[in-house]
Design a protein around this motif. Structure first.
Motif, PDB file in Angstrom:
ATOM      1  N   LEU A   1      67.032  36.307  47.066  1.00 40.83           N
ATOM      2  CA  LEU A   1      66.461  36.486  48.654  1.00 40.83           C
ATOM      3  C   LEU A   1      66.489  37.727  49.262  1.00 40.83           C
ATOM      4  O   LEU A   1      65.634  38.392  49.855  1.00 40.83           O
ATOM      5  N   SER A   2      67.857  38.121  49.209  1.00 41.33           N
ATOM      6  CA  SER A   2      68.080  39.431  50.016  1.00 41.33           C
ATOM      7  C   SER A   2      67.275  40.657  49.261  1.00 41.33           C
ATOM      8  O   SER A   2      66.777  41.415  49.903  1.00 41.33           O
ATOM      9  N   ASP A   3      67.588  40.502  48.102  1.00 41.75           N
ATOM     10  CA  ASP A   3      66.835  41.770  47.244  1.00 41.75           C
ATOM     11  C   ASP A   3      65.355  41.883  47.452  1.00 41.75           C
ATOM     12  O   ASP A   3      65.035  42.879  47.679  1.00 41.75           O
ATOM     13  N   SER A   4      64.583  40.709  47.272  1.00 45.97           N
ATOM     14  CA  SER A   4      63.310  40.757  47.350  1.00 45.97           C
ATOM     15  C   SER A   4      62.684  41.054  48.700  1.00 45.97           C
ATOM     16  O   SER A   4      61.710  41.240  49.047  1.00 45.97           O
ATOM     17  N   GLY A   5      63.674  40.451  49.604  1.00 50.06           N
ATOM     18  CA  GLY A   5      63.211  40.576  51.009  1.00 50.06           C
ATOM     19  C   GLY A   5      62.154  39.450  51.539  1.00 50.06           C
ATOM     20  O   GLY A   5      61.271  39.743  52.298  1.00 50.06           O
ATOM     21  N   SER A   6      62.510  38.337  50.880  1.00 50.22           N
ATOM     22  CA  SER A   6      61.441  37.398  50.763  1.00 50.22           C
ATOM     23  C   SER A   6      61.171  36.763  52.388  1.00 50.22           C
ATOM     24  O   SER A   6      62.240  36.722  53.260  1.00 50.22           O
ATOM     25  N   LYS A   7      60.052  36.550  52.753  1.00 48.35           N
ATOM     26  CA  LYS A   7      59.752  35.995  54.240  1.00 48.35           C
ATOM     27  C   LYS A   7      59.750  34.468  54.120  1.00 48.35           C
ATOM     28  O   LYS A   7      59.860  34.029  55.165  1.00 48.35           O
ATOM     29  N   LEU A   8      59.580  33.862  52.857  1.00 56.19           N
ATOM     30  CA  LEU A   8      59.479  32.416  52.951  1.00 56.19           C
ATOM     31  C   LEU A   8      60.063  31.861  51.722  1.00 56.19           C
ATOM     32  O   LEU A   8      59.862  32.556  50.483  1.00 56.19           O
ATOM     33  N   LEU A   9      60.850  30.764  51.776  1.00 60.11           N
ATOM     34  CA  LEU A   9      61.518  30.244  50.537  1.00 60.11           C
ATOM     35  C   LEU A   9      60.939  28.651  50.470  1.00 60.11           C
ATOM     36  O   LEU A   9      61.391  27.920  51.534  1.00 60.11           O
ATOM     37  N   ILE A  10      60.331  28.204  49.458  1.00 59.36           N
ATOM     38  CA  ILE A  10      60.031  26.774  49.444  1.00 59.36           C
ATOM     39  C   ILE A  10      60.879  26.251  48.325  1.00 59.36           C
ATOM     40  O   ILE A  10      60.581  26.748  47.181  1.00 59.36           O
ATOM     41  N   GLY A  11      61.329  25.079  48.532  1.00 63.22           N
ATOM     42  CA  GLY A  11      62.114  24.486  47.522  1.00 63.22           C
ATOM     43  C   GLY A  11      62.437  23.055  47.727  1.00 63.22           C
ATOM     44  O   GLY A  11      61.907  22.462  48.552  1.00 63.22           O
ATOM     45  N   THR A  12      62.867  22.421  46.804  1.00 58.83           N
ATOM     46  CA  THR A  12      63.222  21.308  46.628  1.00 58.83           C
ATOM     47  C   THR A  12      64.324  20.853  47.854  1.00 58.83           C
ATOM     48  O   THR A  12      65.212  21.725  47.701  1.00 58.83           O
ATOM     49  N   PRO A  13      64.327  19.815  48.561  1.00 58.91           N
ATOM     50  CA  PRO A  13      65.343  19.576  49.661  1.00 58.91           C
ATOM     51  C   PRO A  13      66.853  19.800  49.133  1.00 58.91           C
ATOM     52  O   PRO A  13      67.669  20.128  49.638  1.00 58.91           O
ATOM     53  N   ALA A  14      67.048  19.133  47.792  1.00 55.74           N
ATOM     54  CA  ALA A  14      68.231  18.955  47.344  1.00 55.74           C
ATOM     55  C   ALA A  14      68.771  20.337  47.007  1.00 55.74           C
ATOM     56  O   ALA A  14      70.060  20.752  47.194  1.00 55.74           O
ATOM     57  N   ARG A  15      67.962  21.187  46.572  1.00 57.00           N
ATOM     58  CA  ARG A  15      68.248  22.796  46.187  1.00 57.00           C
ATOM     59  C   ARG A  15      68.686  23.166  47.526  1.00 57.00           C
ATOM     60  O   ARG A  15      69.516  23.953  47.530  1.00 57.00           O
ATOM     61  N   LEU A  16      67.680  23.377  48.482  1.00 62.47           N
ATOM     62  CA  LEU A  16      67.920  24.072  49.608  1.00 62.47           C
ATOM     63  C   LEU A  16      69.245  23.447  50.456  1.00 62.47           C
ATOM     64  O   LEU A  16      70.057  24.377  50.983  1.00 62.47           O
ATOM     65  N   ALA A  17      69.629  22.360  50.195  1.00 57.19           N
ATOM     66  CA  ALA A  17      70.748  21.959  50.925  1.00 57.19           C
ATOM     67  C   ALA A  17      72.042  22.418  50.430  1.00 57.19           C
ATOM     68  O   ALA A  17      73.114  22.611  50.896  1.00 57.19           O
ATOM     69  N   THR A  18      71.996  23.152  49.093  1.00 61.81           N
ATOM     70  CA  THR A  18      73.244  23.438  48.424  1.00 61.81           C
ATOM     71  C   THR A  18      73.399  25.281  49.102  1.00 61.81           C
ATOM     72  O   THR A  18      74.516  25.779  48.741  1.00 61.81           O
ATOM     73  N   LEU A  19      72.459  25.677  49.820  1.00 57.93           N
ATOM     74  CA  LEU A  19      72.652  26.955  50.292  1.00 57.93           C
ATOM     75  C   LEU A  19      73.557  26.800  51.697  1.00 57.93           C
ATOM     76  O   LEU A  19      73.576  25.857  52.359  1.00 57.93           O
ATOM     77  N   GLU A  20      74.463  27.939  51.770  1.00 59.68           N
ATOM     78  CA  GLU A  20      75.388  27.960  52.836  1.00 59.68           C
ATOM     79  C   GLU A  20      74.841  28.886  53.933  1.00 59.68           C
ATOM     80  O   GLU A  20      73.997  29.854  53.649  1.00 59.68           O
ATOM     81  N   ASP A  21      75.525  28.938  55.107  1.00 56.06           N
ATOM     82  CA  ASP A  21      75.138  30.015  56.043  1.00 56.06           C
ATOM     83  C   ASP A  21      75.274  31.165  55.388  1.00 56.06           C
ATOM     84  O   ASP A  21      76.325  31.841  54.821  1.00 56.06           O
ATOM     85  N   GLY A  22      74.293  32.118  55.583  1.00 57.43           N
ATOM     86  CA  GLY A  22      74.171  33.329  55.188  1.00 57.43           C
ATOM     87  C   GLY A  22      73.315  33.507  53.937  1.00 57.43           C
ATOM     88  O   GLY A  22      73.001  34.916  53.785  1.00 57.43           O
ATOM     89  N   ASP A  23      73.060  32.506  53.193  1.00 59.69           N
ATOM     90  CA  ASP A  23      72.390  32.605  51.892  1.00 59.69           C
ATOM     91  C   ASP A  23      71.055  33.064  52.205  1.00 59.69           C
ATOM     92  O   ASP A  23      70.268  33.704  51.288  1.00 59.69           O
ATOM     93  N   VAL A  24      70.191  32.288  53.044  1.00 58.17           N
ATOM     94  CA  VAL A  24      68.930  32.690  53.308  1.00 58.17           C
ATOM     95  C   VAL A  24      69.004  33.599  54.483  1.00 58.17           C
ATOM     96  O   VAL A  24      69.397  33.671  55.797  1.00 58.17           O
ATOM     97  N   PRO A  25      68.209  34.934  54.364  1.00 57.86           N
ATOM     98  CA  PRO A  25      68.385  36.064  55.528  1.00 57.86           C
ATOM     99  C   PRO A  25      67.719  35.612  56.619  1.00 57.86           C
ATOM    100  O   PRO A  25      66.678  34.713  56.515  1.00 57.86           O
ATOM    101  N   ALA A  26      67.949  36.194  57.597  1.00 55.05           N
ATOM    102  CA  ALA A  26      67.297  35.583  59.072  1.00 55.05           C
ATOM    103  C   ALA A  26      65.909  35.642  59.096  1.00 55.05           C
ATOM    104  O   ALA A  26      65.256  34.804  59.742  1.00 55.05           O
TER     105      ALA A  26
END
Length: 507
Positions: free
Chosen positions: A99-124
């Protein structure tokens, strides 16, 4: 033979290929016709464009196979966005890097996977959405986008390597790269509008994504499957009347250990392999289990999609060959002196032509290492991919894999191909899977260690290898395992094995 449609088109036009009422995509609980596929691609593209109103914005997906992951490659391209598919098997740290390297503006995923992400994993600057929320919003989109007329050189996707060789790097693929890849594969496989492809490979993998794209180019039907066991694959083949099955060698090994239902064998027209070479034993097993199916051994690399395939008519007589160049590819074998090699002489495989990717995303240094000017002998010219793979070409023009330059084991001054040792091990019938790795050795530089899955006897195995291989290729150690580690694309994770053997060596 002249190819159909050699001029690339925008990737989203693949949704327009099939006949309206014919089945295009089999999902859990519903089957989409080509008319429905077109409608949903148009709606998803309209919603994406409204959300990310910026040409070239990156849209990442992190979900299992389903409507979202199957439609996004076309919808994002239609909206002028860049799709970044993330393998659902990856963990949060790897996802955060992508996500950081690609500079993605949007991440679409299954809720269970998104729930594993921690603070700072998804760029602001990146918004995260659940896939069902995204699909519901797309179905209510105010605007449906019609087929695009975008420049086919525009970036359409960034496919990240698995990271087994270090920090994952994003390979940039244009609309033209992906369109011509679909045309090429559909052509040499002979796909038709009555074909049914079982898509078992990850859609974040170029080989996996092409399962959809080449099938839709031909007007056929794709059946995405996330399987838990190999038997799930055989059941899906029966249920859906599958005609085309693509896999990598570790999966083929497991599939050949099963008793296949007669219905699945009867409907199968073609089997394809990439992501590693088939052994002679595996070729014999596949030919025995599917005598009427055409077997296509293939070789590819994400940086150029695919390079070669072996004509099924030659599989029985040349079972270990990589074959010849696929349509739209020019393959040269270049020696260390920079010239095209003679038959039988080893050299580096260099891929030229319009399937060559645009380089690595925001990584000029590594791009310069792999993407270089084509050799002077190239008919295409321009930029070529220098694969790092060592091959040789025989008198008939057929190519044979020797090994990766960086995977060669260097022992007592000898350059040893792991594949040559592995083939000798498998030929004994004492192993189901094997990997040969080099570990530091104070006397030899590197010593050969075999990692073997199977029920064979080590003494018998060593005796057989002494008969077949020279002394400098003999393994110092044989390690027996119950299962091989696999990377997210289903291939044997050689780097994980190498690291594990090195740790044991140092302990």
């Amino acid at each position: 033979m002249p190819l159909p449609d050699p001029v690339p088109r925008p990737l989203d036009h693949l949704a327009e290929r099939g006949r309206g009422g014919d089945a295009a995509l089999v999902l859990r609980g519903e089957t989409l016709s080509f008319d429905e596929l077109r409608t949903r691609v148009a709606a998803l593209a309209g919603w994406l464009r409204a959300l990310a109103d910026e040409d070239g914005a990156r849209v990442a997906s992190w979900a299992a196979k389903g409507e979202l992951t199957c439609l996004l490659p076309l919808a994002a391209a239609r909206a002028g966005l860049v799709h970044v598919p993330i393998n659902p098997l990856l963990k949060r740290a790897q996802v955060a890097h992508i996500l950081s390297d690609s500079g993605s503006k949007l991440l679409i995923g299954t809720p269970a996977r998104l729930a594993t992400l921690e603070d700072g994993d998804v760029p602001a600057a990146c918004r995260a959405l659940g896939e069902n929320e995204a699909l519901d919003a797309a179905r209510n989109a105010d605007e449906h986008l019609p087929p695009s007329d975008r420049n086919t050189d525009e970036l359409a996707a960034i496919l990240y390597t698995s990271g087994s060789t270090g920090r994952p790097k994003g390979v940039m693929l244009s609309n033209a790269n992906m369109w011509l890849g679909a045309v090429s594969v559909a052509s040499y496989l002979g796909l038709a509008n009555d074909d049914v492809t079982l898509a078992v490979l990850p859609l974040s993998f170029d080989y996996g994504q092409n399962q959809l794209l080449s099938t839709w180019y031909a007007g056929g039907c794709a059946v995405p499957l996330d399987y838990l066991t190999p038997r799930d694959v055989t059941k899906a083949c029966v249920t859906n009347g599958v005609t085309t099955l693509a896999a990598v060698p570790p999966l083929w090994v497991q599939l050949t250990e099963l008793d296949w239902p007669a219905e699945a064998v009867a409907s199968m027209r073609r089997l394809t392999n990439s992501g590693g070479a088939l052994t002679e034993d595996l070729v014999r097993k596949l030919r025995g289990q599917f005598p009427q199916a055409r077997l296509f051994p293939m070789y590819g690399l994400t940086e150029a999609f695919r390079s070669t395939y072996l004509d099924p008519a030659l599989v029985d007589t040349h079972p270990t060959s990589m074959g010849k160049a696929i349509p739209f590819a020019e393959i040269l074998v270049i020696g260390d002196d920079g010239r095209v090699t003679s038959p039988g002489e080893e050299g580096e495989l260099v891929h030229c032509g319009p399937l060559v990717a645009q380089g690595y995303w925001q990584d000029a240094e590594r791009t310069a290492e792999r993407f270089k000017p084509a050799p002077a002998q190239s008919e295409y010219g321009g930029t070529a991919v220098w694969s790092g793979d060592r091959v040789r070409r025989d008198e008939d023009g057929l190519l044979y894999f020797v090994g990766r330059r960086d995977a060669m084991i260097k022992s007592a001054g000898n350059r040893i191909s792991p594949q040559e040792i592995e083939e000798a091990v498998l030929a004994t019938g004492l192993a189901s899977e094997v990997a040969a790795v080099g570990v530091p050795d104070p006397r030899l530089g590197q010593a050969v260690v075999l990692v073997v899955r199977g029920g064979g006897d080590e003494e018998t195995l060593r005796a057989a290898l002494k008969r077949e291989l020279p002394n400098f290729m003999q393994p110092r150690d044989v390690v027996w395992v119950e299962a091989m580690p696999l990377n997210p694309n289903g291939k044997i994770d050689r780097n994980a094995l190498q690291a594990e053997m090195a740790r044991k060596e140092a302990a």
